[in-house]
Design a protein around this motif. Structure first.
Motif, PDB file in Angstrom:
ATOM      1  N   LEU A   1     -13.015  -7.056   8.963  1.00  0.00           N
ATOM      2  CA  LEU A   1     -13.240  -5.612   9.002  1.00  0.00           C
ATOM      3  C   LEU A   1     -14.707  -5.396   8.646  1.00  0.00           C
ATOM      4  CD1 LEU A   1     -12.200  -2.692   9.212  1.00  0.00           C
ATOM      5  CD2 LEU A   1     -11.670  -2.824   6.769  1.00  0.00           C
ATOM      6  N   ILE A   2     -15.525  -5.213   9.677  1.00  0.00           N
ATOM      7  CA  ILE A   2     -16.967  -4.999   9.505  1.00  0.00           C
ATOM      8  C   ILE A   2     -17.248  -3.532   9.760  1.00  0.00           C
ATOM      9  CG2 ILE A   2     -19.260  -5.623  10.371  1.00  0.00           C
ATOM     10  CD1 ILE A   2     -18.000  -8.325  11.249  1.00  0.00           C
ATOM     11  N   ARG A   3     -17.967  -2.910   8.826  1.00  0.00           N
ATOM     12  CA  ARG A   3     -18.264  -1.482   8.941  1.00  0.00           C
ATOM     13  C   ARG A   3     -19.763  -1.261   8.960  1.00  0.00           C
ATOM     14  NH1 ARG A   3     -16.284  -1.350   3.654  1.00  0.00           N
ATOM     15  NH2 ARG A   3     -16.888  -3.223   4.031  1.00  0.00           N
ATOM     16  N   ASP A   4     -20.163  -0.071   9.411  1.00  0.00           N
ATOM     17  CA  ASP A   4     -21.572   0.312   9.321  1.00  0.00           C
ATOM     18  C   ASP A   4     -21.708   1.328   8.185  1.00  0.00           C
ATOM     19  OD1 ASP A   4     -20.839   2.858  10.295  1.00  0.00           O
ATOM     20  OD2 ASP A   4     -21.922   2.656  12.170  1.00  0.00           O
ATOM     21  N   PRO A   5     -22.920   1.755   7.843  1.00  0.00           N
ATOM     22  CA  PRO A   5     -23.081   2.698   6.727  1.00  0.00           C
ATOM     23  C   PRO A   5     -22.369   4.039   6.927  1.00  0.00           C
ATOM     24  CG  PRO A   5     -25.171   1.637   7.207  1.00  0.00           C
ATOM     25  CD  PRO A   5     -24.217   1.247   8.306  1.00  0.00           C
ATOM     26  N   SER A   6     -21.997   4.361   8.174  1.00  0.00           N
ATOM     27  CA  SER A   6     -21.264   5.607   8.458  1.00  0.00           C
ATOM     28  C   SER A   6     -19.759   5.395   8.456  1.00  0.00           C
ATOM     29  CB  SER A   6     -21.693   6.163   9.822  1.00  0.00           C
ATOM     30  OG  SER A   6     -23.064   6.441   9.830  1.00  0.00           O
ATOM     31  N   ASP A   7     -19.303   4.215   8.020  1.00  0.00           N
ATOM     32  CA  ASP A   7     -17.885   3.848   7.968  1.00  0.00           C
ATOM     33  C   ASP A   7     -17.235   3.685   9.334  1.00  0.00           C
ATOM     34  OD1 ASP A   7     -17.648   3.468   5.243  1.00  0.00           O
ATOM     35  OD2 ASP A   7     -17.275   5.597   4.877  1.00  0.00           O
ATOM     36  N   ARG A   8     -18.065   3.493  10.368  1.00  0.00           N
ATOM     37  CA  ARG A   8     -17.480   3.117  11.654  1.00  0.00           C
ATOM     38  C   ARG A   8     -17.128   1.638  11.584  1.00  0.00           C
ATOM     39  NH1 ARG A   8     -21.714   4.583  16.095  1.00  0.00           N
ATOM     40  NH2 ARG A   8     -22.934   3.355  14.616  1.00  0.00           N
ATOM     41  N   ILE A   9     -16.159   1.222  12.378  1.00  0.00           N
ATOM     42  CA  ILE A   9     -15.666  -0.147  12.386  1.00  0.00           C
ATOM     43  C   ILE A   9     -16.186  -0.849  13.634  1.00  0.00           C
ATOM     44  CG2 ILE A   9     -13.577  -1.573  12.537  1.00  0.00           C
ATOM     45  CD1 ILE A   9     -12.123   0.718  11.018  1.00  0.00           C
ATOM     46  N   LEU A  10     -16.557  -2.118  13.473  1.00  0.00           N
ATOM     47  CA  LEU A  10     -16.969  -2.927  14.610  1.00  0.00           C
ATOM     48  C   LEU A  10     -15.721  -3.452  15.315  1.00  0.00           C
ATOM     49  CD1 LEU A  10     -19.102  -4.432  16.309  1.00  0.00           C
ATOM     50  CD2 LEU A  10     -18.923  -6.310  14.644  1.00  0.00           C
TER      51      LEU A  10
ATOM     52  N   GLY B   1     -17.708  -6.696   5.243  1.00  0.00           N
ATOM     53  CA  GLY B   1     -18.868  -6.024   4.668  1.00  0.00           C
ATOM     54  C   GLY B   1     -19.428  -4.923   5.547  1.00  0.00           C
ATOM     55  N   ILE B   2     -20.579  -4.440   5.115  1.00  0.00           N
ATOM     56  CA  ILE B   2     -21.274  -3.360   5.825  1.00  0.00           C
ATOM     57  C   ILE B   2     -22.469  -3.972   6.545  1.00  0.00           C
ATOM     58  CG2 ILE B   2     -22.565  -1.212   5.551  1.00  0.00           C
ATOM     59  CD1 ILE B   2     -20.716  -0.598   3.168  1.00  0.00           C
ATOM     60  N   LEU B   3     -22.610  -3.619   7.810  1.00  0.00           N
ATOM     61  CA  LEU B   3     -23.652  -4.173   8.658  1.00  0.00           C
ATOM     62  C   LEU B   3     -24.465  -3.034   9.265  1.00  0.00           C
ATOM     63  CD1 LEU B   3     -24.612  -6.900   9.960  1.00  0.00           C
ATOM     64  CD2 LEU B   3     -23.078  -6.362  11.850  1.00  0.00           C
ATOM     65  N   ASP B   4     -25.767  -3.199   9.313  1.00  0.00           N
ATOM     66  CA  ASP B   4     -26.628  -2.235   9.990  1.00  0.00           C
ATOM     67  C   ASP B   4     -26.275  -2.272  11.477  1.00  0.00           C
ATOM     68  OD1 ASP B   4     -28.704  -0.957  11.382  1.00  0.00           O
ATOM     69  OD2 ASP B   4     -30.208  -1.603   9.933  1.00  0.00           O
ATOM     70  N   PRO B   5     -25.926  -1.131  12.086  1.00  0.00           N
ATOM     71  CA  PRO B   5     -25.523  -1.144  13.495  1.00  0.00           C
ATOM     72  C   PRO B   5     -26.656  -1.557  14.431  1.00  0.00           C
ATOM     73  CG  PRO B   5     -25.628   1.101  12.690  1.00  0.00           C
ATOM     74  CD  PRO B   5     -25.852   0.210  11.508  1.00  0.00           C
ATOM     75  N   ALA B   6     -27.887  -1.608  13.932  1.00  0.00           N
ATOM     76  CA  ALA B   6     -29.007  -2.068  14.750  1.00  0.00           C
ATOM     77  C   ALA B   6     -29.071  -3.597  14.810  1.00  0.00           C
ATOM     78  CB  ALA B   6     -30.317  -1.510  14.200  1.00  0.00           C
ATOM     79  N   THR B   7     -28.242  -4.278  14.007  1.00  0.00           N
ATOM     80  CA  THR B   7     -28.201  -5.737  14.033  1.00  0.00           C
ATOM     81  C   THR B   7     -27.832  -6.194  15.440  1.00  0.00           C
ATOM     82  OG1 THR B   7     -27.493  -5.799  11.729  1.00  0.00           O
ATOM     83  CG2 THR B   7     -27.108  -7.787  13.024  1.00  0.00           C
ATOM     84  N   VAL B   8     -28.579  -7.155  15.946  1.00  0.00           N
ATOM     85  CA  VAL B   8     -28.314  -7.659  17.287  1.00  0.00           C
ATOM     86  C   VAL B   8     -27.075  -8.560  17.243  1.00  0.00           C
ATOM     87  CG1 VAL B   8     -29.210  -9.048  19.192  1.00  0.00           C
ATOM     88  CG2 VAL B   8     -30.742  -7.533  17.923  1.00  0.00           C
ATOM     89  N   LEU B   9     -26.082  -8.175  18.021  1.00  0.00           N
ATOM     90  CA  LEU B   9     -24.852  -8.957  18.142  1.00  0.00           C
ATOM     91  C   LEU B   9     -24.765  -9.467  19.575  1.00  0.00           C
ATOM     92  CD1 LEU B   9     -22.465  -6.570  16.183  1.00  0.00           C
ATOM     93  CD2 LEU B   9     -23.587  -8.635  15.344  1.00  0.00           C
ATOM     94  N   ARG B  10     -24.234 -10.657  19.735  1.00  0.00           N
ATOM     95  CA  ARG B  10     -24.131 -11.281  21.054  1.00  0.00           C
ATOM     96  C   ARG B  10     -22.655 -11.518  21.390  1.00  0.00           C
ATOM     97  NH1 ARG B  10     -27.302 -14.225  18.036  1.00  0.00           N
ATOM     98  NH2 ARG B  10     -25.985 -16.066  18.163  1.00  0.00           N
TER      99      ARG B  10
END
Length: 168
Positions: free
Chosen positions: A34-43, A110-119
Motif C-alpha cells: 500500500l503505497i500512498r502519496d502526500p495527498s493520500d492517493r494510492i498507487l 510508505g509515502i512516495l512523491d508522485p513525481a518519482t519515476v516509476l517504470r
C-alpha cells in the motif's frame, strides 16, 4: 533470511507416510504494498491480464517470505526498490474463475512523491494510476481490504480478514 535462520530450525521433518504432503491442499500466497502519496492517493497498477486495478505486488514464490516477495514484486512491477514496511492486513479470498483461493498480505509501502519515476513492467502492466480509494476501479473485496489497511495504518494493529471483511 540468512542460512543460520534455517539452521536454527534443525533438519527438515521426514514424511511418516510417503505421498501425504503432496495430497494436502495448497493455497496461493500473494503480497502487495500500500503505497500512498502526500495527498493520500494510492498507487495502483494496471495489469494486462485482468480487468481491475491492483496494488503493486504479486505471488510469493516457494520458500520466499511474504515481505521479501512484496519487495521483489514492487521492484519488478514498477522499478521501485524500498524496504517493505509493517504488515497491515492478512486476507483470505476464495478462488474465482482461474484463480485459486489465496492468502493475501498487505504491507505498508510508505509515502512516495508522485513525481518519482516509476517504470511499469511492460510484460504485465499497461500503466499505473494514483487514485483515492473510492475512485479506483477495483474488486469490492480489494476495496474492503484496502479500507482495513488504511485503518491498520491509523491504529497500528494488523488486521485479519476474510474476503475483505474483518475477522474477529
Amino acid at each position: 533470511m540468512t542460512a543460520s535462520f534455517f539452521e536454527a530450525e534443525g533438519p527438515p521433518e521426514a514424511e511418516f507416510h510417503p505421498g501425504i504432503a503432496r495430497r494436502m491442499a495448497h493455497k496461493t500466497v500473494a503480497a502487495g504494498a500500500l503505497i500512498r502519496d502526500p495527498s493520500d492517493r494510492i498507487l495502483f497498477v494496471v495489469p494486462n491480464y485482468k480487468p481491475y486495478l491492483d496494488l503493486p505486488g504479486g505471488i510469493v514464490e516457494p520458500g520466499e517470505p511474504p515481505s521479501a516477495a512484496c519487495r521483489r514484486e514492487v521492484l519488478e512491477e514498477v522499478g521501485l526498490d524500498r524496504p517493505t514496511g509493517r504488515l497491515l492486513v492478512v486476507d483470505w479470498t476464495p478462488g474465482r474463475g482461474p484463480w485459486s483461493d489465496q492468502v493475501q498480505f498487505v504491507f505498508d509501502g510508505g509515502i512516495l512523491d508522485p513525481a518519482t519515476v516509476l517504470r511499469p513492467a511492460a510484460d504485465e502492466l499497461t500503466g499505473i494510476q494514483w487514485l483515492p480509494l473510492d475512485a479506483a476501479q477495483i474488486r469490492a473485496s480489494l476495496h474492503r481490504r484496502l479500507s482495513l489497511a488504511l485503518t491498520a495504518l491509523t491504529t497500528g494493529t494488523p488486521i485479519h480478514a476474510e474476503m475483505g471483511h474483518r475477522y474477529l
